[in-house]
Design an enzyme around this catalytic site. Structure first.
Site, short mmCIF file in Angstrom:
data_model
loop_
_atom_site.label_atom_id
_atom_site.label_comp_id
_atom_site.label_asym_id
_atom_site.label_seq_id
_atom_site.Cartn_x
_atom_site.Cartn_y
_atom_site.Cartn_z
N GLU A 220 43.13 47.39 47.22
CA GLU A 220 42.80 46.38 48.22
C GLU A 220 41.46 46.68 48.91
O GLU A 220 40.72 45.75 49.25
CB GLU A 220 43.92 46.24 49.24
CG GLU A 220 45.26 45.79 48.67
CD GLU A 220 45.19 44.48 47.90
OE1 GLU A 220 44.27 43.68 48.16
OE2 GLU A 220 46.06 44.27 47.03
N HIS A 229 39.47 41.44 40.40
CA HIS A 229 40.35 42.03 39.39
C HIS A 229 39.58 42.21 38.09
O HIS A 229 38.60 41.52 37.84
CB HIS A 229 41.57 41.14 39.16
CG HIS A 229 42.53 41.13 40.31
ND1 HIS A 229 43.13 39.98 40.77
CD2 HIS A 229 43.01 42.14 41.07
CE1 HIS A 229 43.93 40.28 41.79
NE2 HIS A 229 43.87 41.59 41.99
#
Length: 326
Positions: A220, A229
């Protein structure tokens, strides 16, 4: 050690869902970006800035000539907001201290499992040269341990409302990495974060659950420093999602369908997947790449989300900045 080896061996089987990390960062960011042209324009400019920064700022790990130790380029103050209802989600200071230690190991390539990296990526395994410290001064300049505790039942369904119950410390011209942590997140995710500049500073930060810390925190924080991602800007890893034609905007990470297991040497888009990357979806992750390092450093030298104001610089490394108009 035996427990870790067993976990790693199971994960290596590549069973879908094993060590699956559910992160809702992509959805939350995309909703805002897709519905606000001004935010989209800022993100496009930030991406262009990151590419330009990488070209002009080669990654060289420097050594202090006096101490003989490598240089920490950025120190980021952290405030950890514990939202609890007197349950196990009210984690101890020792646990939080350990999470900060783990975060620093991962961002300084000191993680004990770093040597497990696949040979295809060993040469680009990066020391990000960032240090995280629990804040020692609050927004009013008072001494603090960098931890707040708030009792509220919202801990069982954490979302953006938690940030009203325990307000951000990004006030009075002081800026922090704010982490809100509770028992569970309403969407069922393990955590989420906003990219720099997507939300106002009173919302900026990370939301986590107590039962999924460790590498989830590292993941995170990567989003908070503008990493996507591995398969691109979605929450849909795996075959059949068209991810080979998407990209994470990092030069040295191969396109991938996205992995939820840890089968070594997996090929999904014509090249070996960097499935051990912290920005993939598993818990056998051990590395960031040099390209990701450049993108994070670009974020730390950008005015977006006050990232350039949220750290102290220990060197003259910060020579250029993203235009303040962004």
């Amino acid at each position: 050690i035996l427990a870790f080896a067993t976990l790693f061996a199971v994960a290596q089987k590549g069973i879908p869902g094993v060590d699956y990390r559910a992160c809702s960062a992509a959805e939350k960011n995309n909703i805002i970006i897709d519905n606000d042209p001004a935010v989209k324009a800022r993100m496009d400019e930030a991406n262009a800035w990151a590419l330009e920064y990488e070209k002009n700022n080669p990654n060289n790990v420097t050594i202090d000539p006096i101490t003989g130790k490598k240089t920490i380029l950025y120190v980021i103050p952290v405030v950890w907001h514990v939202i609890h209802n007197d349950g196990p989600e009210n984690i101890s200071k020792a646990t939080i201290d350990n999470e900060i230690l783990k975060l620093n190991q991962d961002y300084q390539l000191l993680n004990p499992d770093a040597g497990l990296v696949h040979a295809a990526f060993a040469s680009i395994q990066a020391d990000i040269q960032v240090e995280f410290r629990l804040a020692r001064l609050d927004p009013n300049g008072n001494c603090t341990e960098g931890i707040t505790r708030t009792k509220n039942s919202i801990t069982y369904a954490m979302d953006e409302s938690a940030k009203s119950i325990r307000p951000s410390w990004n006030t009075n011209g002081r800026y922090y990495l704010n982490i809100w942590q509770g028992q569970s997140i309403a969407s069922g995710a393990g955590g989420y974060a906003f990219y720099p500049g997507v939300v106002p500073m009173n919302q900026d930060g990370i939301v986590l659950i107590a039962g999924q810390l460790g590498n989830t925190v590292t993941h995170e924080v990567g989003h908070w420093l503008n990493l996507r991602h591995m398969w691109g800007n979605s929450n849909s890893p795996g075959p059949g999602n068209g991810n080979c034609s998407d990209d994470d905007l990092v030069s040295d990470t191969p396109n991938t369908e996205g992995q939820t297991g840890c089968a070594e040497g997996t090929i999904s888009c014509g090249t070996v997947d960097n499935s051990q990357n912290y920005m993939d979806y598993n818990f056998c992750d051990v590395m960031f790449t040099e390209g990701q390092k450049s993108r994070m450093h670009a974020a730390l030298n950008s005015s977006l989300g006050q990232r350039s104001e949220e750290h102290t610089s220990n060197s003259s490394h910060r020579t250029t900045r993203m235009p303040s108009s962004a």
